[in-house]
Scaffold this active site. Structure first.
Site, PDB file in Angstrom:
ATOM      1  N   ARG A 100     -13.017 -14.577   1.529  1.00  0.00           N
ATOM      2  CA  ARG A 100     -11.502 -14.591   2.381  1.00  0.00           C
ATOM      3  C   ARG A 100     -11.563 -16.025   1.665  1.00  0.00           C
ATOM      4  O   ARG A 100     -11.016 -16.868   1.735  1.00  0.00           O
ATOM      5  CB  ARG A 100     -11.303 -14.295   3.774  1.00  0.00           C
ATOM      6  CG  ARG A 100     -11.137 -13.148   4.329  1.00  0.00           C
ATOM      7  CD  ARG A 100     -10.173 -12.394   3.517  1.00  0.00           C
ATOM      8  NE  ARG A 100     -10.988 -11.585   2.794  1.00  0.00           N
ATOM      9  CZ  ARG A 100     -10.670 -10.966   1.203  1.00  0.00           C
ATOM     10  NH1 ARG A 100      -8.873 -11.475   1.393  1.00  0.00           N
ATOM     11  NH2 ARG A 100     -11.269 -10.717   0.513  1.00  0.00           N
ATOM     12  N   ASP A 117      -0.998  -0.035  -4.372  1.00  0.00           N
ATOM     13  CA  ASP A 117      -2.533  -0.125  -3.648  1.00  0.00           C
ATOM     14  C   ASP A 117      -3.110  -0.245  -3.271  1.00  0.00           C
ATOM     15  O   ASP A 117      -3.444   0.501  -1.946  1.00  0.00           O
ATOM     16  CB  ASP A 117      -1.486  -1.762  -3.026  1.00  0.00           C
ATOM     17  CG  ASP A 117      -2.011  -3.034  -3.057  1.00  0.00           C
ATOM     18  OD1 ASP A 117      -3.323  -3.639  -3.689  1.00  0.00           O
ATOM     19  OD2 ASP A 117      -1.418  -3.931  -1.558  1.00  0.00           O
ATOM     20  N   GLU A 118      -4.032  -1.360  -2.924  1.00  0.00           N
ATOM     21  CA  GLU A 118      -5.714  -0.549  -1.917  1.00  0.00           C
ATOM     22  C   GLU A 118      -5.472   0.734  -1.697  1.00  0.00           C
ATOM     23  O   GLU A 118      -5.837   1.498  -0.725  1.00  0.00           O
ATOM     24  CB  GLU A 118      -4.909  -1.073  -0.133  1.00  0.00           C
ATOM     25  CG  GLU A 118      -4.868  -2.605  -0.097  1.00  0.00           C
ATOM     26  CD  GLU A 118      -5.422  -3.370  -0.358  1.00  0.00           C
ATOM     27  OE1 GLU A 118      -6.770  -3.587  -0.267  1.00  0.00           O
ATOM     28  OE2 GLU A 118      -5.099  -4.391   0.391  1.00  0.00           O
ATOM     29  N   LYS A 146      -5.195  -9.360  -7.478  1.00  0.00           N
ATOM     30  CA  LYS A 146      -4.609  -8.317  -7.887  1.00  0.00           C
ATOM     31  C   LYS A 146      -2.847  -7.193  -6.971  1.00  0.00           C
ATOM     32  O   LYS A 146      -2.151  -7.144  -8.107  1.00  0.00           O
ATOM     33  CB  LYS A 146      -5.370  -7.440  -6.153  1.00  0.00           C
ATOM     34  CG  LYS A 146      -5.102  -6.008  -6.212  1.00  0.00           C
ATOM     35  CD  LYS A 146      -5.463  -5.230  -4.968  1.00  0.00           C
ATOM     36  CE  LYS A 146      -6.061  -6.375  -3.782  1.00  0.00           C
ATOM     37  NZ  LYS A 146      -4.378  -6.120  -2.386  1.00  0.00           N
ATOM     38  N   THR A 147      -1.884  -8.486  -6.201  1.00  0.00           N
ATOM     39  CA  THR A 147      -0.829  -8.392  -5.850  1.00  0.00           C
ATOM     40  C   THR A 147       0.180  -8.862  -7.063  1.00  0.00           C
ATOM     41  O   THR A 147       1.022  -7.956  -7.633  1.00  0.00           O
ATOM     42  CB  THR A 147      -0.203  -9.364  -4.480  1.00  0.00           C
ATOM     43  OG1 THR A 147      -1.076  -8.478  -3.972  1.00  0.00           O
ATOM     44  CG2 THR A 147       1.280  -8.545  -4.353  1.00  0.00           C
ATOM     45  N   GLN A 149     -13.933  -3.373  -0.534  1.00  0.00           N
ATOM     46  CA  GLN A 149     -13.684  -3.950   0.626  1.00  0.00           C
ATOM     47  C   GLN A 149     -13.286  -2.725   1.477  1.00  0.00           C
ATOM     48  O   GLN A 149     -12.127  -3.036   1.695  1.00  0.00           O
ATOM     49  CB  GLN A 149     -12.597  -4.381  -0.068  1.00  0.00           C
ATOM     50  CG  GLN A 149     -12.377  -6.151  -0.714  1.00  0.00           C
ATOM     51  CD  GLN A 149     -11.072  -6.562  -1.193  1.00  0.00           C
ATOM     52  OE1 GLN A 149     -11.042  -7.170  -0.071  1.00  0.00           O
ATOM     53  NE2 GLN A 149     -11.339  -7.295  -2.336  1.00  0.00           N
TER      54      GLN A 149
END
Length: 707
Positions: A658, A243-244, A47-48, A274
DNA sequence: GGTATAACGATTTTT
DNA sequence: TCGTTATACC
């Protein structure tokens, strides 16, 4: 276009290089046309990287100027990471012009630039959560509302969430009246809250301070009502990236609609699976809303996971399938092979669980695994204690993320209160904290009289003292006023001394001076001594020293231009102290070490943190502990409806995803909590997963009993 | 103004 | 169980 503009937007990175190494769906998203876009990015799907590449692509391919791009994140950590990664592709000039910030610092920059138009006095300060709580408490006591019945922090957070919904005190009163007129019953608490909210708004305005929610709400109101300013921003922010996005609340959503003009485009990246912050106002249905309200939204889906082995992903997929309220179904596919099976530690009790985990970590360590590649995750902070003990016993170093923050410590807050009143004399909240600290015989009675004067003259307490000083020395004041002044004159002189010295010294030297002359150094070192605290272990005296170092470091970073004091004339240059105070409430916030810097730990440690805190991070080896009913899902949530149960499931999903190579899920059949021994079972989530594989020969997990 | 005692209550946390 | 905090009391 002038030559300067051309220079500004000159391609800085080879276009083919930007797309190099991206998979097809990532490439598609990065090279999307200039449009509104929703990118659904599963955990670990890069994503980043996509966001960073997109920004670089906007500049090099579409020739969008850096200053026309706004990238918004939720945490400073994410913003910092994004800036660093973008910085690797862009030249310094572009990097400087690009806004890559949190929602709050973005809004704060606008508010600083347009303070007056937003109804604020330039130089306003930020009221942190502690300050907010103590102000609410003060108000409740003034209004004679029983603070034992209703906790001030409860009201404080309700005020915040009202603001996050865009509801002002006025609106709230109207609402209550409406309810009264229709239903004839409104809750007593709501009416009290309305009273407190009104007073709270009034005092914040008087004290020229804004709380976190206010930063957003003010900005939204400013843009909503001031067309001229809004149009300037619309013109400026052509490409907005978020983002997010699943974590946005309604005020943040509205902010985006206001910042984006008719020629702007918004690209949002998020993962509804998430979303774990709904209790904080986050609303992942904003993703659906975005799709329906913004024109012509292009959709992209990233589901190739680069992080974990397939066994780990299978566990995650199987779990999240049970959620029904998903925006978009996705099944994570990895490219790292099957990997080893996930271990489920079935432990007799929590002691066994703690020792088993420590033992397992020891054996990883013996195999040469770096400790920083290991994380122990848990649902609740109090679960960390047992693992700390077990690790200490095994002589395995660890760090705990979270816990008490340096800047939340009482001694630091007191020192900061002194600094705050020097830049903002209207800040009564700060003043009341320190007017009698260390004790200088200014008790409740004196404070009461001072507050009466300040009320009469509708000014702050410091201004009341100043007024008293003038009045007493120049005219025939009453005896009462003279005695009152005599009680505060020492404090007044101290204040005057600090005000004058502030201009003549370097900031960190000044802070040191302040700590000396106010007596805070002596006060806290005596307090330390009384409680038998050694010089070393976290003494309050030492912490004050750390504060000075931190100021020094900040000073140096400003001088080197690391902290952006915006050169564009829309943001005015500021007092270094204001900049520091803003920076620590809004930007730093975290733990800092004894040198006063926030650099990471220099030596290898196991990472201990809550699952919430682990979001966005990844580790080769992950232990998720206390995977039990009443813990995960939390006892408060499992009974209170599907959507909160689903959020708990997402939390477990975040934890599982994670892990890169090895995952251990552990639970204890019996656990001592608050002194009582309680029988818990495995989490229902674990039953869900195991149930799905009942007849399978190819299980992604193995169960290991620990006695 | 400081100390002793009782009472309470205890998810998650960023800004 | 343990830590914090409000209140009573010296």
């Amino acid at each position: 276009m002038s030559d300067l503009d051309l220079l500004d937007s000159a391609p800085v990175a080879d276009e083919s290089k930007i797309l190099e190494g991206l998979n097809d769906s990532q490439k598609e998203a990065v090279s999307a046309p200039l449009c509104n876009a929703l990118i659904i990015a599963g955990a670990g799907t890069g994503k980043t990287r996509v966001l960073v590449s997109r920004i670089v692509y906007l500049i090099s391919h579409y020739r969008v100027k850096a200053r026309n791009i706004l990238a918004v994140t939720f945490t400073n950590k994410a913003a910092k990471e994004m800036r660093e990664r973008i910085g690797m592709y862009l030249n310094a000039n572009d990097t400087h012009h690009l806004w890559a910030n949190t929602f709050h610092s973005t809004c704060l920059r606008l508010l600083r630039a347009y303070a007056t138009q937003a109804g604020l006095t330039p130089g306003f300060l930020i009221l942190d959560t502690d300050g907010q709580n103590s102000l609410v408490k003060r108000i409740m006591q003034d209004l004679q509302i029983d603070i034992k019945e209703i906790k001030p922090s409860e009201f404080a957070s309700r005020i915040s969430s009202l603001k996050e919904k865009g509801i002002r005190a006025d609106d709230f009163h109207k609402r209550i009246n409406y309810i009264k007129n229709t239903n004839k019953k409104s809750s007593d608490t709501a009416e009290k809250l309305a009273l407190v909210y009104t007073a709270y708004e009034r005092i914040c305005n008087q004290e020229n301070s804004v709380d976190f929610a206010e930063i957003l709400l003010r900005t939204v109101e400013l843009l909503r009502t001031n067309t001229a300013i809004r149009e300037i921003q619309n013109e400026r922010f052509r490409e907005i990236l978020v983002d997010e996005f699943q974590d946005t609340n309604s005020i943040q959503y509205e902010l985006l609609t206001l910042l984006a003009g008719k020629d702007s485009h918004v690209m949002v990246v998020g993962d509804d699976d998430q979303s774990i912050y709904s209790w904080r106002g986050a609303d992942y249905t904003n993703m659906k809303k975005f799709l329906n309200t913004f024109p012509d939204v292009h959709q992209y889906l990233l589901s190739l996971n680069y992080r974990s082995t397939q066994n780990i992903l299978d566990m995650a997929n199987t779990l999240i399938e049970k959620n029904f309220e998903r925006v978009m179904l996705k099944n994570l596919k990895g490219n790292n092979g099957t990997g080893s099976q996930v271990s489920i530690f079935k432990c007799a009790n929590n002691r066994v669980e703690e020792l088993s985990v420590a033992k397992e970590i020891q054996s990883l360590k013996d195999q040469g695994v770096k400790l920083s590649d290991i994380a122990v995750l848990y649902r609740n902070n109090y679960l960390s204690f047992g693992f700390e003990q077990a690790l200490t016993k095994a002589k395995i170093p660890y760090v705990i993320y979270g816990g008490q923050k340096f800047f939340d410590r009482a001694e630091i807050q007191s020192a900061l209160a002194y600094l705050k009143i020097l830049v903002n004399k209207k800040d009564d909240t700060a003043l009341l904290r320190i007017i009698n600290l260390p004790a200088r015989k200014i008790g409740p009675k004196v404070v009461e009289s001072l507050r009466n004067i300040s009320n009469e003259h509708s000014c702050s307490i410091i201004e009341a003292i100043e007024y008293l000083h003038e009045y007493v020395s120049s005219s025939e004041a009453s005896k009462e006023l003279k005695t009152l002044y005599s009680k505060v004159s020492a404090f007044y002189n101290l204040y005057i001394d600090l005000i004058s010295k502030k201009e003549t010294m370097r900031l960190h030297e000044f802070v040191h001076h302040m700590l000396t002359v106010t007596g805070l150094y002596t006060f806290y070192s005596e307090k330390d001594a009384k409680e038998g605290k050694s010089e070393e272990d976290n003494s309050r005296y030492k912490n004050l020293g750390v504060l000075v170092s931190n100021v020094k470091e900040f000073e140096a970073s400003v001088e080197q231009g690391e902290v952006s004091v915006d050169s564009e004339n829309e943001v005015e240059s500021e007092d270094l102290l204001i900049l520091y105070l803003t920076n620590i409430t809004l930007v730093s916030g975290g733990e800092i070490n004894e040198n006063g810097s926030d650099e990471a730990m220099p030596f290898e440690c196991v990472n201990l943190m809550t699952i919430h805190a682990s979001k966005g991070l990844e580790f080769k080896y992950v232990f998720i502990c206390g995977f039990e009913s009443d813990i995960l899902p939390s006892s408060r949530k499992s009974s209170s409806g599907d959507s909160s149960l689903e959020e708990e499931r997402r939390l477990a999903y975040v934890g599982i995803t994670r892990a890169k190579e090895q995952l251990v899920i552990s639970y204890a059949k019996s656990r001592t909590m608050f002194g009582k021994n309680e029988l818990k079972g495995a989490s229902s989530f674990l039953y869900d997963i195991v149930g799905s594989y009942e007849n399978s020969d190819n299980k992604p997990y193995k169960i290991v009993a620990k006695i």
